[in-house]
Scaffold this active site. Structure first.
Site, PDB file in Angstrom:
ATOM      1  N   LYS A 117       0.804  -1.188  -0.099  1.00  0.00           N
ATOM      2  CA  LYS A 117       0.134   0.012  -0.246  1.00  0.00           C
ATOM      3  C   LYS A 117       0.742   1.238  -0.197  1.00  0.00           C
ATOM      4  CE  LYS A 117      -4.278  -1.720   1.995  1.00  0.00           C
ATOM      5  NZ  LYS A 117      -5.532  -1.236   3.192  1.00  0.00           N
ATOM      6  N   LYS A 198      -4.719 -12.013  -7.229  1.00  0.00           N
ATOM      7  CA  LYS A 198      -5.954 -12.586  -6.035  1.00  0.00           C
ATOM      8  C   LYS A 198      -6.777 -11.278  -5.969  1.00  0.00           C
ATOM      9  CE  LYS A 198      -6.336 -11.642  -1.906  1.00  0.00           C
ATOM     10  NZ  LYS A 198      -7.506 -11.189  -0.197  1.00  0.00           N
ATOM     11  N   LYS A 201     -10.277  -5.246  -3.819  1.00  0.00           N
ATOM     12  CA  LYS A 201     -11.388  -4.654  -4.650  1.00  0.00           C
ATOM     13  C   LYS A 201     -10.448  -3.271  -5.243  1.00  0.00           C
ATOM     14  CE  LYS A 201     -13.550  -3.915  -0.239  1.00  0.00           C
ATOM     15  NZ  LYS A 201     -13.682  -3.391   1.520  1.00  0.00           N
TER      16      LYS A 201
END
Ligand code: TRP
Length: 333
Positions: A117, A198, A201
């Protein structure tokens, strides 16, 4: 005498639409195992603000309500599970601060989620680095035994355990050591457009055919599955199939409830088109009633508020007991 049930704690961020990967790894398991455990489920709004651009004051309240409505629509029963919003129990931030003071920064800098992130961001808030400490506080406040999460959260549960051990070893036995509870098959649902990634979102917000959202209508589900990546081998055995087909087979297994051997038999002499059709219909069959329930519940603000108030009241007692013990141990009270 019956043995007391193990305590389960888990949470989801109220950041918009959940996809089937979130559902399979978390909500579906939570609902299914409700009778086995003493359950606490949280909407972790304070985690959602660790990425500053995600804070939208108006949307935020609405998203919290929507997440709670989804919890209920997926089958969480407020009689069996306490449901509450993280920021309504200030003990979470209080304990997080104390735990921050005993957590080495080097542990936090090693976290995979933090690294991914923080990458490509001009500036990273201290909250993003400390995210795992707040999560540890969530878990440890309730003397949690088991944390049912998707496998991307395993490392976060491990660090919570390490922080608990460290606190216990410095100040004496205070926290129970939590373990993650990860569903074996389907622990990793991959992106439909790219089965090496994966289902996520953030990718889903950029690529329309990456994920199926819990709110997707049947025709959208059929279209996304129809576009899912396959190959030209026509190999439908779980062990031999390519990544894209394996992902579809796994989805079929989970949503149909059929075993691998039953599925392989059913698919003998069939092609990918047939598989895709079966997968779509199995997903639609499971999501339709959830969507119907959701539409009913999300309108009932009074009910949602009542459930949250009851949840907060119930968990607050447990949280304050732990916090008071922690403060005593370190001499703050
Ligand atoms: N980090 C979790 C996620 O993104 C959310 C979370 C926050 C959580 N606190 C938690 C999960 C405590 C389990 C237990 O999915």
């Amino acid at each position: 005498m019956t043995k007391p049930k193990l305590r389960v704690f888990s949470g989801i961020q109220p950041t918009g639409d959940l996809h089937i990967g979130n559902y399979i790894g978390a909500l579906k398991v939570w609902a299914k195992n409700q009778d086995l455990y003493d359950n606490i489920f949280c909407v972790v709004d304070l985690h959602a603000i660790t990425i500053p651009e995600a804070i939208k004051p108006v949307d935020f309240k609405k998203q919290i309500k929507q997440t709670v409505a989804l919890y209920l629509a997926c089958g969480l029963d407020p009689k069996k599970s306490a449901i509450f919003v993280q920021s309504t129990v200030p003990a979470h931030t209080e304990l997080a601060w104390i735990l921050n003071c005993i957590t080495p920064v080097s542990w936090l800098e090693k976290m995979t989620q933090y690294k991914s992130k923080a990458k490509n961001r001009q500036s990273v808030g201290a909250g993003l680095l400390n995210y795992p400490v707040l999560m540890a506080a969530d878990i440890l406040l309730y003397q949690t035994d088991l944390v049912p999460v998707g496998d991307d959260q395993k490392q976060h549960v491990e660090i919570a355990r390490d922080i608990a051990k460290r606190f216990n070893s410095i100040f004496g036995q205070t926290f129970r050591l939590p373990r993650s509870l990860i569903r074996q098959e389907g622990a990793r649902i991959m992106g439909l457009d790219d089965p090496t990634q994966k289902m996520s979102k953030s990718i889903a917000s950029q690529k329309a055919d990456h994920a199926i959202f819990l709110s997707d209508r049947p025709e959208i589900i059929r279209r996304k599955i129809a576009r899912a990546v396959t190959d030209n081998k026509n190999e439908l055995l779980f062990k031999k199939a390519s990544l894209g087909i394996k992902n579809l087979l796994t989805l079929y297994q989970i949503f149909s409830g059929k075993s691998q051997s039953v599925i392989e038999k059913l698919l003998t002499d069939k092609g990918y088109g047939f598989l895709k059709n079966e997968v779509s219909e199995a997903i639609i069959a499971e999501l339709s009633p959830i969507q119907e329930q959701y539409q009913k519940i999300v309108k009932d603000e009074k009910l949602l508020q009542e459930i949250l108030n009851r949840g907060t009241k119930k968990v607050e007692k447990i949280a304050l007991k732990t916090l008071s013990d922690v403060k005593k141990k370190i001499g703050l009270s």
